[in-house]
Structures are given as C-alpha cells and as structure tokens.
Design an enzyme around this catalytic site. Structure first.
Site, mmCIF file in Angstrom:
data_model
loop_
_atom_site.group_PDB
_atom_site.id
_atom_site.type_symbol
_atom_site.label_atom_id
_atom_site.label_comp_id
_atom_site.label_asym_id
_atom_site.label_seq_id
_atom_site.Cartn_x
_atom_site.Cartn_y
_atom_site.Cartn_z
ATOM 1 N N GLY A 9 -0.429 -10.568 5.508
ATOM 2 C CA GLY A 9 -0.053 -9.461 6.399
ATOM 3 C C GLY A 9 -1.197 -8.467 6.474
ATOM 4 N N LYS A 179 6.017 6.711 -5.195
ATOM 5 C CA LYS A 179 5.936 6.069 -3.876
ATOM 6 C C LYS A 179 7.339 5.719 -3.383
ATOM 7 C CE LYS A 179 3.821 4.243 -0.307
ATOM 8 N NZ LYS A 179 3.427 2.890 -0.103
ATOM 9 N N ASN A 183 9.131 6.968 0.012
ATOM 10 C CA ASN A 183 9.717 6.006 0.953
ATOM 11 C C ASN A 183 11.215 6.274 1.173
ATOM 12 O OD1 ASN A 183 7.554 3.383 -0.232
ATOM 13 N ND2 ASN A 183 7.405 4.500 1.663
HETATM 14 O O1 KPL Z 1 4.597 3.853 2.853
HETATM 15 C C1 KPL Z 1 4.946 4.261 3.917
HETATM 16 C C2 KPL Z 1 5.619 3.310 4.807
HETATM 17 O O2 KPL Z 1 5.562 3.452 6.011
HETATM 18 O O3 KPL Z 1 6.217 2.362 4.271
HETATM 19 C C3 KPL Z 1 4.778 5.711 4.279
HETATM 20 C C4 KPL Z 1 4.209 6.444 3.092
HETATM 21 C C5 KPL Z 1 6.081 6.315 4.661
HETATM 22 C C6 KPL Z 1 3.765 5.907 5.382
HETATM 23 O O4 KPL Z 1 4.248 5.578 6.634
#
Ligand code: KPL
Length: 299
Positions: A9, A179, A183
């Site tokens: 990807g 993280k 999210n």
């Molecule tokens: O990790 C991300 C995602 O889109 O999965 C963020 C930090 C929200 C950035 O778009």
C-alpha cells in the site's frame, strides 16, 4: 541487508522506496507477480518523480531477509503472516506497522521465538494506481515487543537514516496508545461527517472531540501512562491543524466502501475501557455508527 516488505500500500511502498536506496528490498504482495513497479513522487515537489521496479514474492529472498516489515492493515496482519511465517529466518527482525492496536497477542503467538517490534509513523503517503506520493513528514517510533532490544535499536538507526525522524522508544505502547487516541478522536468523526481533518475545528465537532478525549484519557491513564483530557485535546488539535487539508484513512475507507480499522481503533479502546470498568458510551456510539455504515455497503 535483505528486506521483505509485506503489503504494497502507500506506507509499504514509501518505506520500500526509501529502504531500497541502501538495502536490497523485495515487496510481498497479494499476487504472485515477480516484480512490483511504482512511480514515486518525493515530498519535495521540486524533485523529480522516480520510476522503480522491485522484486516481489520471492520465497528464497524472504528466507534470507534480515528484516520483515509488515505494513498491511491491522485486520490483515495475521492473514498476511500465516502463509509466510515459517519462512522467516529465526534471526530476522519482524516489524509490525499499522494504525490501531490489538494484533500483538496473535503476532507473538504465531512467532514466539522471533524478535518483534511494533512501529507507529506520522509519515504520510498516498497511493493511486501505481503512483505513490510522499505527502507528509513526521516522527516514526520503533519499539521492542519481544526479543532482543539491540536489534530494534540498530534498525531504528537505519530507519532514521533513510526516512527521518525515527527513534527507538523504551515503551512502544506509549506512542502506540497516543496514536490510537488521536485516531479515536479524528477518524470516526471524519468518516461519519465525510469531512476533512481540518473541518473538525468547528465548535460542534470540538465538543464531540472533548467528549471522546475525556473517555480516552481515562483509559490511557489506567492502561499505559497518565494523561489529562486537556493534554490529549491539545495533541489531537495539533494533528488536526497539521493535517487540515487531509481526509483521514477512515474517511477514505468509508468513501470507497472498504472495511475500516474501527475494531482496532475505537473497538480496542472500548475493550480496554471495559477491562478497567471505565464507561465509554461516546466511543461506543461512534463504533456503532461506523459499523452501521460498513453494513450498508457490505450487504
Ligand atoms: O493517522 C491518521 C489517519 O488518517 O489514519 C491521522 C493522524 C488522523 C491523519 O489523517
């Protein structure tokens, strides 16, 4: 060093391109194709795009690899590893890099004797057909889950060399949770409202985000390290600002009618909250809303 990257990807291709400048890289894809071709557009738009062909799906290469970097989505990790884990050499480092949490137990069960590291990255890439664009630069953390610490430290240095900044974290669960928290706050809302990350800056969305962060901060404080709602809110709003023009990965998954990572993001948060007897009604509601959207297009 020889490297196999599982998953071609956007993120797998970005690391493949960068690592290939100093190492011997092959891609492991869903097909049996012996080659994987891409056009790479660097982050610095003044630099020229590069056309690249990497070897792919070569089992002998896999057996000789010193690093196996797994970049598929959380719900694909075990299905991707099952057909190949017996061919990963015992001294190879296995690095798992995905959004969300919840694969650690299955991965260590499948590979109980290997050194396993988890990684989280704020590097961003976008793939359309065979064109991969490096859209954002950010911190990568690498940390030991099981095995030999030195091996992870050595590879963190290599990663820093080819795609900085990357550092080794003494407790990888901390950056993984941070993280995950970000999210939890951004992804479901941007998917439900089909908006950009930056559009979460409105008063209405900020109220929703505060409610999410309140639940997540309680869970994180019990599970990994103390954090207040306000601290988390500040981190979330920093990411919203830094990625304001972007659509989150969950926004894109819903837009393209793909399975989302909700079970490994909000779902993992809810599961952990239950274990600590913490109520998480706000996140439960978001989980249900995303599941409903998925059911609509999967049925
Ligand atoms: O990790 C991300 C995602 O889109 O999965 C963020 C930090 C929200 C950035 O778009």
């Amino acid at each position: 060093m020889k490297i196999t990257i599982v998953g071609a990807g956007a993120i797998g291709s970005l690391w493949g391109h960068q690592l290939n400048q100093h190492h011997l890289v092959q891609m492991w894809t869903r097909t049996d194709e012996p080659h994987y071709s891409l056009t790479f557009k660097p982050h610095d738009a003044s630099k020229l795009s590069q056309r690249l062909q990497l070897p792919a799906n070569n089992r002998e290469w896999l057996r000789q690899s010193d690093l196996v970097l797994v970049t598929v989505k959380a719900f694909q990790v075990i299905d991707a590893l099952r057909p190949i884990y017996q061919d990963i050499k015992p001294t190879s480092l296995v690095v798992i890099m995905h959004n969300g949490m919840g694969t650690q137990h299955s991965v260590t069960q499948l590979l109980p004797h290997h050194t396993i590291a988890y990684a989280t990255t704020a590097q961003a890439a976008f793939k359309q057909h065979d064109i991969v664009t490096h859209t954002g630069i950010g911190q990568t953390w690498l940390g030991l889950l099981q095995g030999e610490q030195q091996q992870v430290a050595d590879w963190a240095q290599q990663f820093h060399h080819i795609l900085p900044p990357c550092h080794c974290h003494p407790n990888i669960l901390e950056p993984l949770w941070l993280k995950l928290a970000i999210n939890c706050a951004i992804n479901p809302l941007t998917a439900i409202y089909q908006c950009t990350n930056g559009q979460l800056d409105s008063a209405e969305h900020q109220q929703q985000i505060t409610a999410i962060c309140h639940e997540v901060a309680q869970v994180m404080s019990q599970e990994v390290a103390p954090i207040t709602t306000e601290e988390l809110l500040t981190r979330v709003n920093q990411v919203i600002l830094a990625t304001q023009a972007n659509y989150s990965s969950m926004n894109r998954d819903v837009f393209h009618h793909r399975t989302t990572e909700i079970d490994y993001i909000t779902g993992y948060l809810i599961e952990t909250a239950r274990r600590h007897h913490i109520a998480s009604p706000y996140n439960e509601k978001l989980w249900q809303q995303i599941k409903q959207l998925e059911h609509h297009y999967h049925d």
